[in-house]
Design a protein around this motif. Structure first.
Motif, PDB file in Angstrom:
ATOM      1  N   LYS A   7     -12.430  99.474  93.976  1.00 12.17           N
ATOM      2  CA  LYS A   7     -12.249  99.756  92.554  1.00 12.17           C
ATOM      3  C   LYS A   7     -12.027  98.464  91.760  1.00 12.17           C
ATOM      4  O   LYS A   7     -12.565  98.302  90.651  1.00 12.17           O
ATOM      5  N   ASP A   8     -11.244  97.530  92.322  1.00  8.26           N
ATOM      6  CA  ASP A   8     -11.011  96.255  91.642  1.00  8.26           C
ATOM      7  C   ASP A   8     -12.264  95.387  91.682  1.00  8.26           C
ATOM      8  O   ASP A   8     -12.543  94.636  90.735  1.00  8.26           O
ATOM      9  N   LEU A   9     -13.018  95.497  92.747  1.00  6.51           N
ATOM     10  CA  LEU A   9     -14.229  94.689  92.875  1.00  6.51           C
ATOM     11  C   LEU A   9     -15.258  95.075  91.807  1.00  6.51           C
ATOM     12  O   LEU A   9     -15.991  94.216  91.298  1.00  6.51           O
ATOM     13  N   CYS A  10     -15.291  96.364  91.462  1.00  2.00           N
ATOM     14  CA  CYS A  10     -16.263  96.834  90.458  1.00  2.00           C
ATOM     15  C   CYS A  10     -16.011  96.214  89.088  1.00  2.00           C
ATOM     16  O   CYS A  10     -16.938  96.101  88.268  1.00  2.00           O
ATOM     17  N   THR A  11     -14.800  95.802  88.819  1.00  2.00           N
ATOM     18  CA  THR A  11     -14.492  95.222  87.507  1.00  2.00           C
ATOM     19  C   THR A  11     -15.037  93.808  87.362  1.00  2.00           C
ATOM     20  O   THR A  11     -15.031  93.258  86.254  1.00  2.00           O
ATOM     21  N   HIS A  12     -15.503  93.195  88.446  1.00  2.00           N
ATOM     22  CA  HIS A  12     -16.024  91.826  88.389  1.00  2.00           C
ATOM     23  C   HIS A  12     -17.546  91.782  88.246  1.00  2.00           C
ATOM     24  O   HIS A  12     -18.135  90.707  88.278  1.00  2.00           O
ATOM     25  N   ILE A  13     -18.185  92.943  88.112  1.00  2.00           N
ATOM     26  CA  ILE A  13     -19.634  92.966  87.904  1.00  2.00           C
ATOM     27  C   ILE A  13     -19.943  92.515  86.478  1.00  2.00           C
ATOM     28  O   ILE A  13     -19.361  93.013  85.515  1.00  2.00           O
ATOM     29  N   THR A  14     -20.875  91.589  86.328  1.00  2.00           N
ATOM     30  CA  THR A  14     -21.252  91.095  84.996  1.00  2.00           C
ATOM     31  C   THR A  14     -22.257  92.045  84.357  1.00  2.00           C
ATOM     32  O   THR A  14     -22.981  92.758  85.067  1.00  2.00           O
ATOM     33  N   PRO A  15     -22.348  92.054  83.028  1.00  2.00           N
ATOM     34  CA  PRO A  15     -23.306  92.955  82.354  1.00  2.00           C
ATOM     35  C   PRO A  15     -24.749  92.715  82.788  1.00  2.00           C
ATOM     36  O   PRO A  15     -25.531  93.664  82.888  1.00  2.00           O
ATOM     37  N   ASP A  16     -25.123  91.441  83.056  1.00  2.00           N
ATOM     38  CA  ASP A  16     -26.515  91.158  83.439  1.00  2.00           C
ATOM     39  C   ASP A  16     -26.864  91.758  84.792  1.00  2.00           C
ATOM     40  O   ASP A  16     -28.014  92.169  85.019  1.00  2.00           O
ATOM     41  N   SER A  17     -25.912  91.793  85.687  1.00  2.00           N
ATOM     42  CA  SER A  17     -26.185  92.315  87.034  1.00  2.00           C
ATOM     43  C   SER A  17     -25.790  93.779  87.186  1.00  2.00           C
ATOM     44  O   SER A  17     -25.922  94.346  88.274  1.00  2.00           O
ATOM     45  N   TYR A  18     -25.301  94.394  86.117  1.00  2.00           N
ATOM     46  CA  TYR A  18     -24.779  95.758  86.219  1.00  2.00           C
ATOM     47  C   TYR A  18     -25.885  96.752  86.593  1.00  2.00           C
ATOM     48  O   TYR A  18     -25.728  97.554  87.511  1.00  2.00           O
ATOM     49  N   VAL A  19     -27.010  96.697  85.868  1.00  2.00           N
ATOM     50  CA  VAL A  19     -28.079  97.669  86.098  1.00  2.00           C
ATOM     51  C   VAL A  19     -28.724  97.489  87.467  1.00  2.00           C
ATOM     52  O   VAL A  19     -28.867  98.458  88.217  1.00  2.00           O
ATOM     53  N   PRO A  20     -29.136  96.254  87.854  1.00  2.00           N
ATOM     54  CA  PRO A  20     -29.698  96.127  89.206  1.00  2.00           C
ATOM     55  C   PRO A  20     -28.712  96.490  90.310  1.00  2.00           C
ATOM     56  O   PRO A  20     -29.108  97.062  91.334  1.00  2.00           O
ATOM     57  N   CYS A  21     -27.423  96.189  90.112  1.00  2.00           N
ATOM     58  CA  CYS A  21     -26.433  96.560  91.113  1.00  2.00           C
ATOM     59  C   CYS A  21     -26.306  98.074  91.211  1.00  2.00           C
ATOM     60  O   CYS A  21     -26.227  98.636  92.303  1.00  2.00           O
ATOM     61  N   LEU A  22     -26.305  98.745  90.073  1.00  2.00           N
ATOM     62  CA  LEU A  22     -26.230 100.212  90.074  1.00  2.00           C
ATOM     63  C   LEU A  22     -27.449 100.808  90.765  1.00  2.00           C
ATOM     64  O   LEU A  22     -27.336 101.770  91.542  1.00  2.00           O
ATOM     65  N   SER A  23     -28.622 100.220  90.497  1.00  2.00           N
ATOM     66  CA  SER A  23     -29.839 100.716  91.128  1.00  2.00           C
ATOM     67  C   SER A  23     -29.776 100.546  92.644  1.00  2.00           C
ATOM     68  O   SER A  23     -30.064 101.486  93.400  1.00  2.00           O
ATOM     69  N   ASP A  24     -29.352  99.347  93.097  1.00  2.00           N
ATOM     70  CA  ASP A  24     -29.236  99.120  94.540  1.00  2.00           C
ATOM     71  C   ASP A  24     -28.148 100.005  95.153  1.00  2.00           C
ATOM     72  O   ASP A  24     -28.275 100.464  96.301  1.00  2.00           O
ATOM     73  N   LEU A  25     -27.096 100.237  94.396  1.00  2.00           N
ATOM     74  CA  LEU A  25     -26.012 101.095  94.876  1.00  2.00           C
ATOM     75  C   LEU A  25     -26.524 102.515  95.121  1.00  2.00           C
ATOM     76  O   LEU A  25     -26.258 103.125  96.159  1.00  2.00           O
ATOM     77  N   CYS A  26     -27.278 103.024  94.172  1.00  2.00           N
ATOM     78  CA  CYS A  26     -27.810 104.388  94.315  1.00  2.00           C
ATOM     79  C   CYS A  26     -28.878 104.448  95.406  1.00  2.00           C
ATOM     80  O   CYS A  26     -28.995 105.460  96.105  1.00  2.00           O
ATOM     81  N   LYS A  27     -29.648 103.351  95.555  1.00  2.00           N
ATOM     82  CA  LYS A  27     -30.631 103.334  96.650  1.00  2.00           C
ATOM     83  C   LYS A  27     -29.925 103.441  98.003  1.00  2.00           C
ATOM     84  O   LYS A  27     -30.348 104.207  98.878  1.00  2.00           O
ATOM     85  N   ALA A  28     -28.857 102.646  98.169  1.00  2.00           N
ATOM     86  CA  ALA A  28     -28.122 102.671  99.432  1.00  2.00           C
ATOM     87  C   ALA A  28     -27.496 104.042  99.677  1.00  2.00           C
ATOM     88  O   ALA A  28     -27.535 104.575 100.799  1.00  2.00           O
ATOM     89  N   LEU A  29     -26.918 104.623  98.639  1.00  2.00           N
ATOM     90  CA  LEU A  29     -26.307 105.949  98.793  1.00  2.00           C
ATOM     91  C   LEU A  29     -27.370 107.007  99.073  1.00  2.00           C
ATOM     92  O   LEU A  29     -27.119 107.980  99.797  1.00  2.00           O
ATOM     93  N   TRP A  30     -28.547 106.821  98.482  1.00  2.00           N
ATOM     94  CA  TRP A  30     -29.638 107.752  98.758  1.00  2.00           C
ATOM     95  C   TRP A  30     -29.995 107.739 100.249  1.00  2.00           C
ATOM     96  O   TRP A  30     -30.241 108.797 100.848  1.00  2.00           O
ATOM     97  N   GLU A  31     -30.025 106.543 100.849  1.00  2.00           N
ATOM     98  CA  GLU A  31     -30.347 106.445 102.267  1.00  2.00           C
ATOM     99  C   GLU A  31     -29.326 107.210 103.111  1.00  2.00           C
ATOM    100  O   GLU A  31     -29.683 107.887 104.074  1.00  2.00           O
TER     101      GLU A  31
END
Length: 976
Positions: free
Chosen positions: A310-334
């Motif tokens: 939860k604390d780690l999520c607060t360090h995501i920058t706005p520029d990397s937010y969307v690609p990180c979310l996309s990769d996050l959902c890809k991994a969870l999809w697997e």
């Protein structure tokens, strides 16, 4: 009590209990003495009375052998002794003792015959035992003789044969033990090959063999080694099971399940599997987020690895937010796909093993398998919700870990798209409505949208303040469906389609014909691909081509335009229907009839090419685009639909208020205009000003101070100011008529687009909030065309015609003539020339901007209405007038009407009755004149008073004059 005990101790007396203990058992149960027997005979022999005496003995006497009766009785003695009472109590105890002794004696006498018989049996048994001893002695003597008759050689031969057999078995056992000791090498090879079922089978067989030779000391060590090997296999099997959580392989999973079946730990495997899936979700999301955080941090700082997710999520920058979310959902999809395929594997296994069996052993095994399968099925079904809950919690923590209020619109739409897709996955995965995701994305959406909408309103104010209200050239067939922001409406013609279905790109949709069903995400992406792959739209294909070039490209295109213009096939059905407000009954001018549409080419002031193109500005186009973006967000995320629609209404409100503030608000004529602003429009403008416009008040030193609380000011926008480049005071341009037409008609066009979108907005709106949307359309959107009157009134009122000169010419006319005139007065010709000049200037304006028929009608209506009121004002200034003069007034007005009807097609002429009624009022009698004054409040007090004064002497006397003037004064008094 203590004195008695001490006296007994000094005399060496013992208690009765102690005295009894000193006697032998026989003495304890001695035969009563003669005296006692005599006393017993003297006692009553009634059995019932005797039994009552025995029953009266306290239970404590029967408690145990160690009970001290003397101590007990002494403790019961009261502090003050009474000899009489003690003797009575002693007699009672004696009676009880006598009753017990008698009972014992009776029992002894009763059992005497049995005792004699038993004694005889004991004597007979003793004799038999002596005989048996003699027989045994003789038998032993005979056995000793038999032993001496056998030879030791024969028995030695048999012993050697037995020893040989034992040694042969031992050799076989030793060879088996040697084989068992070498199995660990083969087991290691099988584990490396991931042949878990074979390894377990071999290990179990070795354990079974080892149990056969467990009597050997070396086997105990081997047995423990095999047990350790089996535990090692289980550990490796657990690791192999965990690998299926991310990448499901049928053959691999089949071997793992077969291995657990051999171990008879199928249920344990299911418990471990769910634990591994939960751990896989945690590890996966943590590694994905950690990778982006470390990448953005640019150093190998290990502090991030020790953080909570939860604390780690607060360090995501706005520029990397969307690609990180996309990769996050890809991994969870697997992970979820692996779980889904795991369930499919077990379902197929259940079908294969459902065949009936007749063998009793197989039937017993089948019963156990059914229990295991039932447990596995329930566990997997329950795990669906558990796994999805874990996914939601991880994504929720990621969503709420970053403030998205300042994200770019496109990035935020991608976030909504991804989350919407994820919610669709959840619905297909376990039928969940994803309440956690909906709540978190709604919180972020509301937060983002408030900030986004505030910024867009500020931008709209900036656009409006820099808008020069020039015509934005668009193609004649322009409609909002051509804009990129409204493409989503074309993808789903029906607004009721689920937004999660709409966000599927063309590459992801597996559509054939309407009769075929759309494959689910798990079916489509079961083997390859991922529903969360980001698809970049082809910008070349979606490039808009809505702006017109210099005029039209060819005459053929122009001809086609006019042909299209005559046809109303491209007009939305919503715009063909007149909208009637249920509250007021008014029919707005927003919707033109078919006859009007067909006559525009002839009736409009449209001398320029492309006259049928919509009238709108760059700001109008930006507002339409913004509405499209709002609807996209609303289409993807239904829970904030009301908030978005409310903001959409504010965009329209602010645009309407700006057009009114720039071109329609003027304190000098606003109150004096003849019904220019309807009550509905005035209510709407007041509402907008109170709820949306931030008014400025002058503080000390003349500085502007914004009033209201801070939160209230955040919801409001300052009133816009008209650009200095826009000049509205030049008479040669009809006081900025071109800019007024562009502004007003662009608002009407915007209202038409809102009418077109009403069905879509109504579908997205929650049922409880639909009255707000209906009120917005009936009270605000439908009033857009009503702004034409106050805005174009300025053109008519700002001396588009020279009304002052006309009053001066009328004042010079002599009205108390005695002859009927056949020639009209000069002021009529001057007024008609003013109208001809107005018509010419209106045509000049139309060469730059198309003046629609409703606009020209409003302009003509205002000018004619002002001219007629000026005529009445001129007639009201007449001091003396004869009947012939009144006839001349009628002649002048009829001449004016005849010539005016040739200049305009407007029928009927506005305020025609207003002039004719005033002229005819000169002929009214006293009673009729009084009724006329009460009924015609539209005339001013001065005009009514002049009417009475001019009639004085002809058919009204002074007394009647006073009465009529008093009636006029009574009418005017409430106004004062």
């Amino acid at each position: 009590m203590q004195k008695i005990k001490s006296l007994m101790a000094r005399q060496g007396l013992k208690s009765p209990q102690e005295s009894m203990a000193d006697l032998s058992p026989v003495e304890n149960f001695r035969i009563p003495s003669k005296e006692e027997l005599r006393e017993m005979r003297e006692q009553p022999i009634d059995p019932q009375a005797e039994q009552e005496i025995i029953n009266s003995i306290q239970e404590v006497y029967y408690s145990n052998d160690s009970f001290d009766m003397v101590q007990h009785e002494l403790e019961k003695l009261p502090p003050e002794l009474n000899l009489l009472e003690l003797e009575e109590y002693r007699d009672k105890l004696k009676r009880q003792q006598a009753a017990v002794s008698k009972k014992v004696a009776d029992l002894i006498l009763e059992k005497q015959p049995s005792y004699v018989k038993e004694l005889e049996r004991v004597t007979s048994l003793q004799t038999n035992l002596q005989l048996a001893a003699v027989i045994c002695t003789n038998a032993r003597r005979q056995l000793s003789i038999s032993k001496e008759d056998f030879t030791e050689a024969s028995l030695g031969l048999l012993a050697n044969q037995r020893r040989r057999q034992l040694l042969t078995g031992l050799l076989k056992s030793l060879r088996t033990i040697k084989t068992l000791q070498r199995t660990d090498v083969r087991l290691s090879e099988m584990l490396e090959e991931e042949d878990y079922p074979g390894a377990i089978q071999l290990c179990l067989e070795c354990q079974k063999a080892a149990s056969t030779f467990k009597h050997y000391s070396c086997i105990s060590e081997l047995n423990s080694k095999l047990q350790d090997t089996l535990e090692q296999i289980e550990e490796q099997l657990d690791v192999a099971l965990s690998k299926t959580c991310k990448h499901f392989d049928i053959s691999h999973y089949t071997r793992v399940q077969l291995a657990y079946t051999l171990l008879e730990k199928t249920q344990t495997a299911m418990d471990q599997l769910h634990m591994h899936f939960t751990q896989a979700i945690h590890n996966t999301v943590f590694q994905v987020v950690l990778g982006y955080v470390e990448l953005c941090a640019g150093n190998a700082d290990t502090k991030f690895q020790k953080m909570q997710y939860k604390d780690l999520c607060t360090h995501i920058t706005p520029d990397s937010y969307v690609p990180c979310l996309s990769d996050l959902c890809k991994a969870l999809w697997e992970v979820m796909l692996s779980y889904h395929r795991t369930m499919q594997w077990h379902e197929e296994q259940d079908k294969e093993e459902a065949a009936p069996t007749t063998d009793e052993v197989c039937a017993a095994d089948t019963e156990e398998a059914v229990v295991d399968h039932s447990y596995v099925k329930k566990k997997l079904e329950h795990g669906l919700t558990r796994i999805w809950q874990e996914v939601q919690l991880k994504v929720k923590a990621y969503l709420l870990g970053t403030d998205m209020s300042n994200f770019k619109y496109d990035d935020f739409i991608v976030v909504l798209d991804v989350i919407s897709r994820l919610m669709q996955v959840g619905e297909e995965f376990c039928g969940s409505k994803s309440e956690l995701l909906q709540e978190s994305i709604k919180r972020q959406s509301v937060n983002y949208f408030k900030n986004y909408h505030r910024t867009r309103l500020e931008e709209l104010r900036m656009f409006l303040e820099n808008e020069t209200w020039e015509l934005c050239p668009v193609k004649s067939n322009f409609n909002i469906a051509q804009l990129h922001e409204f493409k989503f409406m074309g993808q789903s013609r029906s607004p009721s389609v689920s937004p999660s279905r709409q966000v599927l790109s063309s590459q992801d949709q597996v559509l054939s014909s309407q009769d075929q069903e759309v494959l689910s995400l798990f079916q489509h992406f079961s083997q390859e691909g991922n529903p969360f792959e980001r698809h970049i739209d082809n910008k070349d294909e979606e490039t808009e081509d809505v702006l017109a070039s210099n005029g039209y490209e060819s005459d053929e295109l122009e001809k086609c335009v006019y042909q299209d213009y005559d046809s109303d096939s491209d007009v939305p059905d919503e715009l063909k229907q007149d909208y009637v407000d249920e509250q007021t009954g008014d029919v707005p001018l927003k919707s033109a009839s078919r006859e009007t549409l067909r006559s525009r080419k002839k009736s409009d002031y449209s001398l320029n090419k492309g006259s049928n193109a919509p009238i709108l500005t760059n700001t109008t186009l930006n507002v339409i685009r913004l509405v499209g973006k709002y609807m996209q967000m609303m289409n993807i995320l239904k829970p904030i639909a009301f908030d978005v629609i409310h903001c959409v209404s504010q965009l329209f409100d602010y645009y309407l208020y700006a057009v009114y503030a720039f071109f329609g608000r003027n304190d000098m004529y606003e109150s004096s205009g003849p019904g220019l602003i309807s009550s509905r429009l005035r209510t709407t403008l007041n509402r907008i000003q109170e709820s949306l416009i931030q008014m400025e008040s002058l503080g000390e030193g003349g500085s502007s101070v914004h009033g209201g609380p801070v939160e209230e000011r955040k919801e409001k926008v300052p009133s816009p100011h008209l650009s200095q480049l826009v000049v509205l005071t030049a008479s040669e341009t009809l006081y900025g008529l071109a800019q007024r037409v562009v502004a007003t008609e662009s608002l009407v066009f915007l209202a038409e687009q809102f009418e077109f979108l009403q069905s879509h907005l109504d579908t997205m709106m929650p049922a409880a909030k639909k009255p707000f949307l209906q009120q917005f359309y009936s009270q605000t959107v439908s009033t857009a065309s009503e702004l034409r009157k106050p805005i174009y009134w300025v053109v008519a009122d700002c001396k588009a015609l020279d009304y002052e000169q006309m009053l001066l010419l009328m004042a010079g006319v002599k009205w108390d003539i005695r002859e009927i005139m056949s020639q009209h007065n000069v002021y009529v010709d001057v007024l008609l020339k003013e109208f001809e000049e107005f018509n010419k200037r209106l045509g000049d304006v139309s060469r730059h901007v198309r003046v629609p028929l409703p606009v020209s009608n409003v302009l003509w209506e205002h000018c004619i209405r002002l001219a007629n009121r000026t005529l009445v004002e001129g007639y009201g200034n007449v001091k003396k007038c004869s009947n012939e003069g009144r006839a001349l007034m009628q002649l002048d007005f009829q001449q004016f009407l005849m010539k005016l009807e040739k200049l305009t097609d407007m029928r009927p002429i506005p305020d025609k009755d207003f002039v004719e009624t005033y002229i005819k009022a000169y002929y009214l009698t006293e009673n009729d004149m009084e009724q006329f004054i009460k009924n015609h409040r539209e005339y001013s007090m001065k005009q009514l008073a002049n009417l009475v004064n001019v009639c004085l002497g002809s058919h009204i006397n002074k007394k009647a004059r006073q009465k009529l003037l008093a009636a006029i004064d009574d009418i005017d008094r409430p106004k004062r």
